[in-house]
Design a protein around this motif. Structure first.
Motif, PDB file in Angstrom:
ATOM      1  N   LYS A  75       0.831  -1.205   0.000  1.00  0.00           N
ATOM      2  CA  LYS A  75       0.000   0.000   0.000  1.00  0.00           C
ATOM      3  C   LYS A  75       0.869   1.259   0.000  1.00  0.00           C
ATOM      4  O   LYS A  75       0.534   2.256  -0.657  1.00  0.00           O
ATOM      5  CB  LYS A  75      -0.929   0.004   1.217  1.00  0.00           C
ATOM      6  CG  LYS A  75      -2.030  -1.037   1.179  1.00  0.00           C
ATOM      7  CD  LYS A  75      -3.062  -0.740   0.101  1.00  0.00           C
ATOM      8  CE  LYS A  75      -3.933   0.437   0.441  1.00  0.00           C
ATOM      9  NZ  LYS A  75      -4.992   0.670  -0.583  1.00  0.00           N
ATOM     10  N   TYR A 125      -4.006   1.424  -9.765  1.00  0.00           N
ATOM     11  CA  TYR A 125      -4.886   1.528  -8.599  1.00  0.00           C
ATOM     12  C   TYR A 125      -6.328   1.392  -9.056  1.00  0.00           C
ATOM     13  O   TYR A 125      -6.808   2.171  -9.891  1.00  0.00           O
ATOM     14  CB  TYR A 125      -4.677   2.871  -7.902  1.00  0.00           C
ATOM     15  CG  TYR A 125      -5.579   3.099  -6.718  1.00  0.00           C
ATOM     16  CD1 TYR A 125      -5.456   2.326  -5.569  1.00  0.00           C
ATOM     17  CD2 TYR A 125      -6.556   4.094  -6.744  1.00  0.00           C
ATOM     18  CE1 TYR A 125      -6.281   2.534  -4.474  1.00  0.00           C
ATOM     19  CE2 TYR A 125      -7.384   4.319  -5.649  1.00  0.00           C
ATOM     20  CZ  TYR A 125      -7.244   3.533  -4.517  1.00  0.00           C
ATOM     21  OH  TYR A 125      -8.067   3.738  -3.434  1.00  0.00           O
ATOM     22  N   TRP A 137      -4.194   8.442   1.463  1.00  0.00           N
ATOM     23  CA  TRP A 137      -5.297   7.821   0.723  1.00  0.00           C
ATOM     24  C   TRP A 137      -6.613   8.585   0.867  1.00  0.00           C
ATOM     25  O   TRP A 137      -7.473   8.515  -0.013  1.00  0.00           O
ATOM     26  CB  TRP A 137      -5.488   6.374   1.180  1.00  0.00           C
ATOM     27  CG  TRP A 137      -4.408   5.446   0.721  1.00  0.00           C
ATOM     28  CD1 TRP A 137      -3.500   4.791   1.492  1.00  0.00           C
ATOM     29  CD2 TRP A 137      -4.110   5.090  -0.630  1.00  0.00           C
ATOM     30  NE1 TRP A 137      -2.648   4.047   0.713  1.00  0.00           N
ATOM     31  CE2 TRP A 137      -3.007   4.207  -0.601  1.00  0.00           C
ATOM     32  CE3 TRP A 137      -4.661   5.428  -1.862  1.00  0.00           C
ATOM     33  CZ2 TRP A 137      -2.447   3.659  -1.750  1.00  0.00           C
ATOM     34  CZ3 TRP A 137      -4.108   4.884  -3.020  1.00  0.00           C
ATOM     35  CH2 TRP A 137      -3.020   4.013  -2.953  1.00  0.00           C
TER      36      TRP A 137
END
Length: 450
Positions: free
Chosen positions: A47, A290, A85
């Motif tokens: 991540k 992504y 994020w």
């Protein structure tokens, strides 16, 4: 001597040299190694790498492309605002129409036009999109594909029997030793020549079948008719990017019961890539791109990390998914997110008699569970009429009995005002490249006056 002839002779000679020395370059192995290293990483590490790649891509396009610079300024966004994020939602979503209108303004300045390879999407959604790439991007994509295929035993350089692609010559097959591919002309496949085709396949020694689901289901049906089921079992079946319907998968599995099936998902735009083996869900490669899911439409949104020639950031792909999960699977935590099904494109639509639209994703659900056909096609010429073509070699009464359920499902969706006609045929024509056009709408987008 003719340049084409010289090139052909050179490729024939090079076909005898080990694959890794002539067919792929440094970029391929750099990215293949990058993908393979994911197996040793934790989800948190992946991540972090994914976020870094995302941030770098956003900063790059803002600096080097007029399209993104203008878009982000109009939306009050700057790459410096992308801290973690939670900031992804600040970045505006783009779509195919926006990219088409942008033209070359979406291309980064560091890549001169004369060094790019020009292509296009297939145009199944109505209008094709001009695409730009280069050799490095193609090598990265091939590395990702080989990485996913390794789950069923494929290694770079293994021979493939390919049931896809465009044939410019009137021949049943073509052997390309340079790329280790035996290409089969799907349009020429018949019950009369399938024996000969399999003799050629066996002579090559190639163990992997690669093609569209519609093409491989046709192959499976022809094999059944000639009772060749136990004559040849491939090492694995590699299904290419085309919606896989349950009835197609059932036919393929019935003929090749011992063969593992890998279902590939990708796009011509090279935005995100996923694959599934057997009955597992689709799993995406996190360092390829992504993947997100629009919570309202269930359409995929993707950001490519491999395509810096034509960068697509938060690009709405429009393929719809079910059971989208961002949590990694316990068995393969390095591949995420996941989705149970990828059903088709939101923009491929049919119409109800009153003009309301029905997506192809919903149409794909109606044909799940069919066992008597190897292909199915819907053609709509009027708002209140749909023709259903069924490819099958089974007795008519067997097929039509199963169609009773399909008819009920269709009338629940389109209402009882929709006139349905069913036709059983030996073969539904594919496109020149071997694809089956599942839905064909031959009416305008505005409802005809009554």
């Amino acid at each position: 001597m003719n340049k084409v002839l010289v090139k052909s002779i050179a490729k024939q000679l090079l076909s005898y040299i080990p694959y890794q020395y002539v067919n792929v370059g440094k970029e391929f192995y750099t990215w293949l190694d990058r993908f393979q290293q994911m197996r040793t990483m934790t989800n948190e590490q992946l991540k972090d790498l994914q976020l870094k790649a995302f941030q770098e891509k956003v900063a790059f396009v803002y600096m080097h492309t007029p399209f993104y610079q203008k878009l982000y300024q109009e939306h009050g966004f700057h790459p410096e605002k992308f801290k973690d994020w939670t900031d992804v939602s600040r970045i505006p979503v783009i779509n195919k129409n926006m990219v088409r209108e942008a033209g070359v303004s979406i291309l980064p300045r560091p890549f001169p036009m004369n060094n790019l390879i020009v292509g296009a999407t297939s145009g199944t959604t109505g209008t094709s999109l001009t695409l730009y790439t280069n050799r490095k991007v193609l090598q990265r994509e091939w590395a990702a594909t080989c990485f996913l295929w390794s789950e069923v035993g494929y290694q770079p350089g293994d021979g493939r029997v390919e049931f896809r692609g465009l044939f410019t010559e009137d021949r049943a097959y073509q052997l390309d030793r340079y790329h280790r591919i035996l290409r089969i002309n799907v349009a020429k496949l018949t019950v009369d020549n399938i024996d000969k085709i399999f003799e050629v396949i066996q002579k090559t020694g190639y163990k992997f079948f690669h093609g569209y689901p519609s093409a491989l289901s046709l192959v499976a049906r022809l094999i059944q008719e000639r009772k060749l089921e136990f004559r040849y079992q491939p090492g694995a079946i590699l299904l290419a990017s085309e919606t896989l319907h349950a009835y197609q998968e059932a036919v393929i599995r019935n003929v090749f019961p011992q063969t593992k099936i890998h279902v590939h998902y990708g796009q011509s735009e090279k935005v995100i890539m996923a694959g599934r083996v057997e009955d597992a869900p689709y799993r995406f490669i996190p360092l390829y791109g992504y993947a997100e899911c629009n919570s309202n439409t269930h359409a995929l949104i993707g950001t490519s990390f491999i395509n810096d020639v034509m960068p697509l950031i938060r690009y709405e792909i429009a393929d719809t998914v079910t059971d989208f999960s961002e949590s990694p699977d316990a068995g393969e935590s390095y591949l995420f997110p996941s989705a149970a099904n990828i059903d088709g494109r939101v923009s491929e639509i049919m119409y109800k008699p009153n003009g309301d639209m029905v997506s192809s994703a919903l149409m794909a659900i109606t044909v799940r569970g069919l066992n008597s056909v190897t292909a199915c096609k819907f053609i709509q010429r009027q708002y209140d009429e749909i023709e259903v073509f069924l490819e099958s070699s089974l007795p008519q009464h067997t097929v039509m009995k199963e169609m009773e359920g399909l008819s009920r499902n269709l009338q629940m969706i389109f209402t009882e005002s929709m006139k349905l006609t069913f036709s059983i045929v030996d073969h539904i024509p594919r496109t020149a490249s071997g694809k089956l056009k599942f839905i064909e709408v031959l009416i305008g987008k505005e409802r005809n006056p009554t």
